[in-house]
Scaffold this active site. Structure first.
Site, short mmCIF file in Angstrom:
data_model
loop_
_atom_site.label_atom_id
_atom_site.label_comp_id
_atom_site.label_asym_id
_atom_site.label_seq_id
_atom_site.Cartn_x
_atom_site.Cartn_y
_atom_site.Cartn_z
N THR A 232 176.60 -79.43 91.57
CA THR A 232 175.87 -80.22 92.11
C THR A 232 176.53 -81.57 92.15
O THR A 232 177.29 -82.03 93.00
CB THR A 232 174.68 -80.50 91.37
OG1 THR A 232 174.74 -80.47 90.07
CG2 THR A 232 173.65 -79.40 91.97
N LYS B 154 178.48 -74.61 86.03
CA LYS B 154 178.27 -75.91 86.39
C LYS B 154 177.40 -76.61 85.78
O LYS B 154 176.63 -76.33 84.99
CB LYS B 154 177.71 -76.05 87.77
CG LYS B 154 176.21 -75.51 87.99
CD LYS B 154 174.94 -76.24 88.33
CE LYS B 154 175.29 -77.67 88.07
NZ LYS B 154 173.86 -78.32 88.15
N THR C 79 171.01 -78.57 82.98
CA THR C 79 170.89 -78.18 84.12
C THR C 79 172.22 -77.32 84.18
O THR C 79 173.18 -78.12 84.61
CB THR C 79 171.07 -79.09 85.44
OG1 THR C 79 170.04 -79.80 85.24
CG2 THR C 79 171.26 -78.47 86.65
N GLU D 237 177.86 -86.29 83.82
CA GLU D 237 177.52 -87.47 85.00
C GLU D 237 178.12 -88.69 84.76
O GLU D 237 177.74 -89.21 83.67
CB GLU D 237 175.99 -87.34 85.38
CG GLU D 237 175.39 -86.47 86.35
CD GLU D 237 174.19 -86.42 86.74
OE1 GLU D 237 173.12 -87.06 86.16
OE2 GLU D 237 173.72 -85.42 87.69
N ASN E 233 172.09 -91.28 88.80
CA ASN E 233 170.72 -90.98 88.70
C ASN E 233 169.75 -92.05 89.30
O ASN E 233 168.22 -91.56 88.90
CB ASN E 233 170.61 -90.65 86.97
CG ASN E 233 171.21 -89.41 86.56
OD1 ASN E 233 171.12 -88.41 87.39
ND2 ASN E 233 172.31 -89.43 85.78
N THR F 139 168.25 -89.42 97.11
CA THR F 139 168.25 -90.07 98.31
C THR F 139 169.71 -89.95 98.87
O THR F 139 170.33 -89.32 98.44
CB THR F 139 167.78 -91.54 98.50
OG1 THR F 139 168.45 -92.01 97.54
CG2 THR F 139 166.41 -91.37 98.12
#
Lengths: 396, 396
Positions: free
Chosen positions: A148, A174, A185, A266, A391, A396
């Site tokens: 992702t 992942k 996640t 991230e 984040n 979007t």
């Protein structure tokens, strides 16, 4: 044990493949993958402890009641969680893979990752699944298709001896955001050709999940979709089975995947390893290390290459574990090592040296509590502008 | 009850003052403050639950054994924690205030905030303390002098009736980073001229700490130095005392301070209020609300004005509280309100409207669990680039 290439396709009899089916807008990124064994596999799994469990978790659990599977279908771009058609679509997703692979739907497991709350466009999956080209050369495609916000594909494989027989084990995973104990996640798929009983496989998986994935923190969030599945098809035909060897190999594979997840958290700029030594009980050592590893203030200091050991001792202090602050030593380590706090008091250390240590890509925070013989190592990453950016507008 | 001006100086017989003594490099910022009562005060206090307690906590606790005090000396710029001279210097800090104010050292409390691990430059405090000008007009100076990375002074005061007598209560506080339940890097000083017994004062303070400061999260870190002190000098000479009235007033003052801390969290762009309704037990409601309030992913989404309710339900899910996901409703509210998730499933809501709601400076996330009658409201802020920037190089 020797590190080799080819991830989930390293073991005899496993193939993988992926395709862009259209869940993601970006056509250059695949969003649907299959991992398939030539024969039926003993299969073990662990799942998110989040109370909100996405449909793929529920369907996979149901299909795994007998401990057997032969294929996994995974989509990215949509978590298939918290939407009115989630169960129906997770079942349809398994069914279309079963149809294409010509196997019983109970032998197909399902995993999804992506945005929560939107209906899965199941017809896109149904349309494209049979165009997936399965090959033992396609590990990398599958590893990429499940990403992702990951920036790197995460894959590892090893070759090892079970008695006189050469076996293989490999995995892909992942990670990225929402990574915290009890599975963030995180999707991880591990395959092996070693012959192993299902109950042994399950217990090794559980034990190693606690020692690896549950020692990773990116942001303290645990998602609705996480799972780790291990499939063992026995095609290496080993006649002896040594649990200790198998456990070590599985530990290595899972720890490598866990570290890759931490390093690619991230927005992460660096891998942060936290080791806490000298603790009375392992559980306490883990709580202390995870508290440091999860502290936003420690993580931000590491981003700034600031040897702010005060935040480290502070995070130890609010972990809930009892200890004597006057015994605590804290060091930072990478290409070099520097002791900044001894017996709970700050030392007059060389700030320039500390900075150069913390500017490296892989850094370690070492705490010695001088209160016992247990140690624990956890993995995390720094907190960066990019974490906030990623984040701030993920949907979007 | 009426909101008035003048913070800790609003109550009869209290004065404050501050000075730049040189702990901070920035000469335009005061770094030393005094709060003094004309007469001795019934005094209550709560402290950090961090295992690592800074010396000012220990010295204040010792001086408060009899529940009485008359003055507080506070410095910013140095936490006086984890350094070899911390206890000695905290005692000297109280002593120099006692000498200047001509009172017994046991009646002087000490608080410090700032960097951990560096020796407090006590001689700077000793040199300058007697230059502090004490006045009932100096509340704002004291409120500014205790700030660290706070961007706004935080002060509140009210006037209320106890029987026929007019009483006053006011407070100042500092917050910013390291704000989390069980007191973050938070100092709060509250004064009142209401006559109240020490044991009643202590129980009201404890109770309201749980309902206010312990419901604020900025970054999940709890510091070594936090305390909240309430001093009551009885100079309003009320003959009746109604506990319910006093408790309400203290609750209001503490909640206002708590909200100011949340709204001015490090790098915060907006105040985020999280309300969880319909829970079986208050404790569970608080756990659920704090889980949402503390989620980095929720906080980053609020920064991006992204109505990502999936992260909200996810944070409810990993809170550890049992609930039925299929009953959960989630709304976002500010100048308008929008329901995004009903009965655990995403609605097809107006994204533009949601965005405009979340672009406001004060936003609320409302969750209804439909499982009981208990509710809890917590306060936090968004996670921004500035949080990372401020904490990436705080010491330098």
């Amino acid at each position: 044990m020797k590190v080799i290439e080819n991830g989930v396709c390293a073991a005899i009899g496993f193939k993988a493949g992926s395709i862009h089916c259209g869940i993601r807008k970006n056509q250059t990124k695949d969003d649907l993958a299959l991992i398939v064994s030539d024969t039926i596999c003993q299969t073990a799994a662990v799942y998110t402890k989040n109370k909100v469990k996405a449909a793929p978790i529920l369907v996979t659990k149901k299909h795994l009641i007998n401990g057997m599977s032969q294929a996994i279908i995974v989509n990215s771009g949509n978590a298939n969680a918290c939407n009115p058609k989630e169960i129906e679509n997770a079942e349809l997703e398994a069914q279309c893979a079963a149809d294409y692979l010509n196997m019983d739907v109970e032998n197909v497991l399902v995993a999804s990752t992506g945005v929560i709350g939107q209906v899965l466009p199941i017809e896109k999956i149904q349309d494209k699944v049979s165009d997936i080209n399965l090959s033992s050369e396609n590990n990398s495609n599958a590893a990429k298709a499940i990403m992702t916000t990951d920036t790197k594909e995460k894959t590892v494989a090893v070759e090892f001896k079970m008695g006189s027989v050469t076996c293989h084990m490999g995995g892909i995973c992942k990670g990225s955001g929402m990574i915290h104990p009890n599975m963030g996640t995180m999707l991880a798929f591990i395959t092996t050709d070693c012959k192993v009983e299902q109950n042994v496989l399950q217990s090794c998986l559980l034990d190693n999940t606690n020692k690896t994935f549950n020692r990773v923190s990116v942001d303290g969030d645990t998602s609705t979709n996480d799972m780790c599945i291990v499939m063992a098809n026995g095609m290496a035909q080993n006649e002896v089975f040594e649990k200790e060897v198998f456990d070590q190999v599985l530990h290595f594979v899972m720890e490598e995947l866990a570290k890759k997840i931490a390093a690619d958290g991230e927005g992460a700029g660096k891998l942060m390893t936290v080791t806490v030594n000298g603790v009375d009980a392992l559980e306490n050592a883990q709580t202390l290390a995870m508290s440091v590893c999860s502290s936003s203030l420690v993580k931000a200091a590491m981003f700034g290459a600031d040897a702010n050991w005060g935040r480290v001792i502070c995070a130890l202090g609010y972990s809930g574990v009892e200890f004597d602050p006057e015994l605590v030593d804290i060091s930072f380590k990478s290409n070099d090592e520097i002791l900044c706090c001894e017996s709970g008091k700050g030392l007059d250390f060389d700030e320039e040296k500390a900075k150069s240590i913390l500017l490296q890509e892989e850094i370690e925070i070492i705490c010695d509590m001088h209160s016992g013989n247990e140690s624990c190592t956890c993995w995390g990453c720094d907190l960066t502008y990019d974490y906030v950016k990623i984040n701030g507008d993920y949907r979007t």
